[in-house]
Write a protein that holds these residues in place. Sequence first.
Motif, mmCIF file in Angstrom:
data_model
loop_
_atom_site.group_PDB
_atom_site.id
_atom_site.type_symbol
_atom_site.label_atom_id
_atom_site.label_comp_id
_atom_site.label_asym_id
_atom_site.label_seq_id
_atom_site.Cartn_x
_atom_site.Cartn_y
_atom_site.Cartn_z
ATOM 1 N N THR A 90 33.627 10.950 17.886
ATOM 2 C CA THR A 90 34.578 11.486 16.900
ATOM 3 C C THR A 90 35.030 12.888 17.279
ATOM 4 O O THR A 90 36.164 13.284 16.987
ATOM 5 N N TRP A 165 35.447 8.296 -4.447
ATOM 6 C CA TRP A 165 34.915 7.198 -3.631
ATOM 7 C C TRP A 165 33.456 6.945 -3.982
ATOM 8 O O TRP A 165 33.012 5.814 -4.115
ATOM 9 N N PHE A 277 40.484 11.410 8.189
ATOM 10 C CA PHE A 277 39.975 10.221 7.501
ATOM 11 C C PHE A 277 39.676 9.102 8.501
ATOM 12 O O PHE A 277 38.699 8.362 8.339
ATOM 13 N N ILE A 278 40.482 9.009 9.550
ATOM 14 C CA ILE A 278 40.234 8.011 10.599
ATOM 15 C C ILE A 278 38.945 8.346 11.350
ATOM 16 O O ILE A 278 38.135 7.469 11.660
ATOM 17 N N TYR A 281 36.060 7.300 9.438
ATOM 18 C CA TYR A 281 35.917 5.840 9.509
ATOM 19 C C TYR A 281 35.217 5.424 10.802
ATOM 20 O O TYR A 281 34.329 4.557 10.800
ATOM 21 N N TRP A 284 31.562 6.266 10.588
ATOM 22 C CA TRP A 284 30.935 5.297 9.666
ATOM 23 C C TRP A 284 30.633 3.988 10.387
ATOM 24 O O TRP A 284 29.533 3.426 10.254
ATOM 25 N N LYS A 285 31.582 3.490 11.157
ATOM 26 C CA LYS A 285 31.406 2.216 11.842
ATOM 27 C C LYS A 285 30.374 2.291 12.970
ATOM 28 O O LYS A 285 29.770 1.275 13.327
ATOM 29 N N TYR A 291 30.582 5.888 4.388
ATOM 30 C CA TYR A 291 31.846 6.432 4.871
ATOM 31 C C TYR A 291 32.011 7.897 4.489
ATOM 32 O O TYR A 291 32.425 8.727 5.317
ATOM 33 N N LEU A 295 32.518 11.100 6.814
ATOM 34 C CA LEU A 295 33.709 11.943 6.687
ATOM 35 C C LEU A 295 33.317 13.413 6.573
ATOM 36 O O LEU A 295 33.859 14.270 7.274
#
Length: 346
Positions: A90, A165, A277-278, A281, A284-285, A291, A295
């Motif tokens: 990231t 969220w 935000f991507i 994600y 998170w994955k 998530y 973030l």
Amino acid sequence: MELSAVIRAGTIVIIALAVGWIFNLLQVPAGWLLGALLTGLFVGLTRSNVNYDGWPFKLALSLVGANIGLLMNKELFGIIGLYLGPLLITLLLTLISGFFLGWLLFHWSKILDKRTAFFCCIPGGASEIISVSSEYGADERIVAAFHTARITLFVLCIPFVAGIWNNTNGNELTEVASYSLSYELILTFIVVMTLATVLNRLFKVPAGALLYAIAMGFIFGEFVFQIERVPNYIGGIGQGLIGVMVGVRFDRETLVRLKRIGTVSISILSIYLGISFISGYVFWKLSDVTYIVGLLSVVPAGAAEMSATAFALELEPTLVASLQIIRVISIFVTLPLLIWLINKLR
């Protein structure tokens, strides 16, 4: 600083903390932080002669850091290595997107030189990037305005989105008992914050005040005083201080400089937010965290601000703080390489 200025600055802090407390009572996500931030924004846009740069902001950072450090336990060091791989991926995504946005800002704005445009979009510690930007030939006033707008936008949006969220996914905040403020705890905070301040003066590193306070808080809380609980309002005060001190930075002068760039600045900041935000994600994955924790751990919105948000929402604040500090230090260490790449681009 004149006495009247000190009184004015102190009064604003008190009002901001009161607004943050009210927001918290109304169960607004990260209420202490957002309430104080909005107060700071109002003050910054109505009067441009208030700031908390220097030791006041570092003191707020050390308070937040000490609070987080006291919550840490030895088990964290056993699991943090599991997240370095996702963090690296990231981080590369964030750096590449920062270069892309810098290129867009340079070509779209028509008035910014290349180095200033790229420094505006380097996703590192804002204060560190601003402080060295002029040394590399960038206009530090524009860089400061852009990073101030970025941090303000992110600190406004991320906590609110994270809170919504968190609640919609069935993770509502639990009511935590209120613990008394003992003499031992007061002494611990004084010692930890003092040591953090001294170390930050002696050994300058990105996010130093926060980093040293977390480290000292962990050492004294785990091995010296064995602190297990801290009253909730201490964390709230730290969040409120960060909020108001970030908010007042977005003053009329900052707004005027962004207007000079035009609507391009709004477009770049919006894309920046979307890419963040991507990145969350992707993290998170690639990991086992939620998530929102992902973030908060990777978004380029300030290590202290995102740590305070995680603390407010009870979402792994020690993990978030650790990964954010690693992110900021990594970007700062690679800054010479980033500058070399900037000079190669046309």
